[in-house]
Design an enzyme around this catalytic site. Structure first.
Site, PDB file in Angstrom:
ATOM      1  N   ASP A  46       0.821  -1.217   0.000  1.00  0.00           N
ATOM      2  CA  ASP A  46       0.000   0.000   0.000  1.00  0.00           C
ATOM      3  C   ASP A  46       0.855   1.268   0.000  1.00  0.00           C
ATOM      4  OD1 ASP A  46       1.006  -0.373   2.489  1.00  0.00           O
ATOM      5  OD2 ASP A  46      -0.852   0.056   3.568  1.00  0.00           O
ATOM      6  N   HIS A  79      21.284   0.823 -21.012  1.00  0.00           N
ATOM      7  CA  HIS A  79      20.549   1.278 -19.827  1.00  0.00           C
ATOM      8  C   HIS A  79      20.942   0.463 -18.601  1.00  0.00           C
ATOM      9  CE1 HIS A  79      17.208   3.315 -22.444  1.00  0.00           C
ATOM     10  NE2 HIS A  79      18.339   4.005 -22.402  1.00  0.00           N
ATOM     11  N   ASP A 115      25.774   8.380 -17.273  1.00  0.00           N
ATOM     12  CA  ASP A 115      24.626   8.994 -17.949  1.00  0.00           C
ATOM     13  C   ASP A 115      23.620   9.334 -16.855  1.00  0.00           C
ATOM     14  OD1 ASP A 115      22.358   9.650 -19.399  1.00  0.00           O
ATOM     15  OD2 ASP A 115      22.479   7.941 -20.762  1.00  0.00           O
ATOM     16  N   ASP A 129      19.695  15.598 -19.407  1.00  0.00           N
ATOM     17  CA  ASP A 129      20.104  14.237 -19.787  1.00  0.00           C
ATOM     18  C   ASP A 129      21.534  14.337 -20.339  1.00  0.00           C
ATOM     19  OD1 ASP A 129      20.320  11.664 -20.749  1.00  0.00           O
ATOM     20  OD2 ASP A 129      18.693  11.834 -22.212  1.00  0.00           O
ATOM     21  N   HIS A 158      21.766   2.760 -31.459  1.00  0.00           N
ATOM     22  CA  HIS A 158      20.650   3.636 -31.087  1.00  0.00           C
ATOM     23  C   HIS A 158      20.662   4.915 -31.912  1.00  0.00           C
ATOM     24  CE1 HIS A 158      23.370   6.224 -28.742  1.00  0.00           C
ATOM     25  NE2 HIS A 158      23.892   5.139 -28.208  1.00  0.00           N
ATOM     26  N   HIS A 174      17.077  12.586 -29.045  1.00  0.00           N
ATOM     27  CA  HIS A 174      15.623  12.605 -28.857  1.00  0.00           C
ATOM     28  C   HIS A 174      15.233  13.983 -28.341  1.00  0.00           C
ATOM     29  CE1 HIS A 174      16.568  12.096 -24.543  1.00  0.00           C
ATOM     30  NE2 HIS A 174      17.435  11.178 -24.927  1.00  0.00           N
ATOM     31  N   HIS A 189      12.387  11.456 -22.732  1.00  0.00           N
ATOM     32  CA  HIS A 189      12.167  11.171 -24.149  1.00  0.00           C
ATOM     33  C   HIS A 189      10.875  11.916 -24.481  1.00  0.00           C
ATOM     34  CE1 HIS A 189      14.652   7.245 -23.664  1.00  0.00           C
ATOM     35  NE2 HIS A 189      15.394   8.313 -23.697  1.00  0.00           N
ATOM     36  N   GLU A 231      23.752  12.366 -28.755  1.00  0.00           N
ATOM     37  CA  GLU A 231      24.405  11.349 -27.952  1.00  0.00           C
ATOM     38  C   GLU A 231      24.866  10.125 -28.743  1.00  0.00           C
ATOM     39  OE1 GLU A 231      21.604   9.154 -25.422  1.00  0.00           O
ATOM     40  OE2 GLU A 231      20.035  10.577 -25.988  1.00  0.00           O
ATOM     41  N   TYR A 243      29.939   1.002 -28.885  1.00  0.00           N
ATOM     42  CA  TYR A 243      29.891  -0.008 -27.819  1.00  0.00           C
ATOM     43  C   TYR A 243      30.420  -1.327 -28.369  1.00  0.00           C
ATOM     44  CZ  TYR A 243      26.486   3.586 -26.648  1.00  0.00           C
ATOM     45  OH  TYR A 243      25.864   4.793 -26.434  1.00  0.00           O
ATOM     46  N   ARG A 247      29.824   6.894 -24.773  1.00  0.00           N
ATOM     47  CA  ARG A 247      28.744   7.764 -25.256  1.00  0.00           C
ATOM     48  C   ARG A 247      29.047   9.164 -24.733  1.00  0.00           C
ATOM     49  NH1 ARG A 247      24.855   4.932 -23.856  1.00  0.00           N
ATOM     50  NH2 ARG A 247      24.157   5.741 -21.860  1.00  0.00           N
ATOM     51  N   GLU A 306      26.942  12.784 -24.436  1.00  0.00           N
ATOM     52  CA  GLU A 306      25.582  13.305 -24.626  1.00  0.00           C
ATOM     53  C   GLU A 306      25.437  14.721 -24.080  1.00  0.00           C
ATOM     54  OE1 GLU A 306      22.500  11.196 -22.426  1.00  0.00           O
ATOM     55  OE2 GLU A 306      20.986  11.927 -23.830  1.00  0.00           O
TER      56      GLU A 306
HETATM   57  N1  GLY Z   1      19.418   8.440 -20.410  1.00  0.00           N
HETATM   58  C1  GLY Z   1      18.501   8.046 -21.382  1.00  0.00           C
HETATM   59  C2  GLY Z   1      18.901   8.532 -22.688  1.00  0.00           C
HETATM   60  O1  GLY Z   1      20.002   8.987 -22.872  1.00  0.00           O
HETATM   61  O2  GLY Z   1      18.139   8.533 -23.606  1.00  0.00           O
HETATM   62 MN    MN Z   2      19.301  10.796 -23.926  1.00  0.00          MN
HETATM   63 MN    MN Z   3      21.177   9.892 -21.331  1.00  0.00          MN
END
Ligand code: GLY
Ligand code: MN
Ligand code: MN
Length: 435
Positions: A34, A238, A255, A266, A345, A349, A356, A379, A383, A407, A409
């Site tokens: 709960d 992720h 990240d 982000d 990827h 975004h 996102h 980004e 990898y 990465r 970003e």
């Molecule tokens: N941290 C999620 C992304 O970079 O889209």
């Molecule tokens: Mn991102």
């Molecule tokens: Mn990110």
């Protein structure tokens, strides 16, 4: 701020025409038994109302003579409020949130028909709650039962997304102010992580230091589960366990973004756990950085959504080919996406109320073009998992390249003359990553 919510509603009402939009607030989410998670309003609902309570419904009926914006809310209840916080209640909902009319949520079934019967369509997003969807469908069926006689009524249920996304996509000055704050806090956290990281540290220790600052500076917390990925964990996009001890000679991919006043940042940086990159790490870092800078240079008013991604892909493919990690004809590698085992990827975004964020990338075959006020992440990454599998017909990757994930970003605002890197306060040059 209420005046800005009103402006947004006016723009939305304009688009609805003779329809009626029904938006539902976010439900409460159960953590266990709960106990609930902290409530976070649905982004569309918040964008139009600024109203921060669960189990509410907003109705928008521009054709209605007097009730163009109606709220159904949880009524005041001393006992319940003692346990879970004050509610605005029916009366104040009108005053504080500018609703033309407000009702207790329990009256939804009774009152909703008068706002729908004469509309030419219903704008409603089919959510995860099937039983609520069924209530809207049942209402729609009832309205349509008499359609043949009068030719009045909603002949369709449409998702309001296409009306809302273009609005949310262009950020106002006050939205940008909140985004800059979300960025500022995350930037300070990343710079702290850059200083603190060292061999022997656990990933979660660095996560804790960063998230401590998120709250300490007035943010709500992490905008998404923070990724603090050392060694081969950096190859998992992720990764969120964050429970490994970092070793000298490895990379660390961080990240993490902050949520502040509903808006998000982000940011990703990748650097050596110890003092220096290894040769292979350095080469790939420089390549990802070049891809990122090339991609950012594409972001300007009028450029198409796909352009920055395609630029990043080309730079990465050229680099991997020069290293002998990809081989063949460059156009064929790009067309057949043979680079995807390395870079699987998209390059970015939309960013805003959602990490996102909603927004239009393409309509049919036509790519959206960037406009001032758009905010996107940039980004790119490379990898190479320890068990890396190349695309068919491509060379095996020698051991020394494996276990490297990189990465970089940033969050970028498109401006009238080009772009502004909102996250510029976090360094990313090769030199700044080493010590
Ligand atoms: N941290 C999620 C992304 O970079 O889209
Ligand atoms: Mn991102
Ligand atoms: Mn990110």
């Amino acid at each position: 701020m209420q005046s800005e919510f009103r402006q947004r509603r006016d723009r939305f009402l304009d688009k609805i025409g003779n329809g009626t939009a029904i938006l539902r607030s976010a439900p409460t989410a159960v953590m266990h038994n709960d106990v609930e998670y902290n409530f976070r309003q649905d982004s569309n609902f918040f964008y139009l109302t600024g109203f921060n309570e669960a189990d509410c419904v907003a109705v928008f009926a521009p054709w209605h003579e007097t009730h163009k914006f109606v709220l159904f809310v949880q009524p005041k209840d001393r006992d319940k409020e003692t346990w879970s916080g004050y509610r605005i209640g029916v009366e104040a909902a009108k005053e504080v949130y500018g609703a033309d009319e407000a009702y207790p949520i329990a009256e939804l079934t009774k009152k909703l028909p008068q706002y729908v019967e004469k509309a030419d369509r219903i704008y409603y997003h089919m959510g995860r709650d099937r039983s609520f969807n069924d209530r809207i469908i049942a209402l729609w069926q009832r309205c349509m039962a008499t359609y043949e006689k009068k030719w009045i009524g909603p002949i369709a249920i449409e998702d309001p997304g296409p009306l809302l996304y273009p609005l949310r996509q262009v950020k106002s000055e006050s939205e940008l102010e909140l985004m800059r704050k979300a960025v500022e806090i995350a930037a300070e956290s990343h710079n702290l992580a850059l200083q603190l990281r060292k061999p022997g540290m656990y990933e979660y220790e660095l996560q804790a230091e960063m998230e401590h600052l998120f709250r300490l500076r007035g943010g709500w917390g992490a905008a998404y589960p923070s990724i603090v990925a050392s060694g081969a964990n950096s190859c998992i996009l992720h990764y969120t366990e964050n429970d490994r001890q970092m070793q000298d000679g490895e990379l660390l991919l961080v990240d993490a973004g902050c949520s502040y006043g509903y808006y998000n940042s982000d940011i990703t940086r990748t650097y050596p756990v110890g003092n220096k990159f290894t040769e292979e790490q350095r080469i790939l870092y420089e390549l990802v950085l070049k891809a990122q800078l090339d991609a950012i240079a594409q972001l300007q008013p009028g450029s198409a959504w796909n352009q920055f991604h395609e630029t990043a892909v080309r730079t990465i493919v050229e680099g991997l080919m020069a290293l002998g990690l990809l081989q063949g004809d460059i156009e064929e590698i790009i067309k057949e996406e043979k680079y995807k085992p390395f870079f699987m990827h998209g390059t970015g975004h939309w960013l805003g109320l959602d990490v996102h964020d909603s927004g239009v990338r393409q309509i049919g075959e036509t790519w959206q073009t960037f406009q001032p006020g758009h905010v996107v992440t940039v980004e790119p990454g490379i990898y190479i998992r320890p068990d890396f599998k190349p695309f068919e017909g491509q060379p095996e990757v020698p051991e020394r390249w494996r276990g490297i994930g990189i990465r970089i970003e940033d969050d970028v605002l498109v401006t009238p003359t080009g772009n502004e890197i909102l996250t510029a306060a976090v360094p990313k040059s090769l030199e700044a990553m080493e010590r």
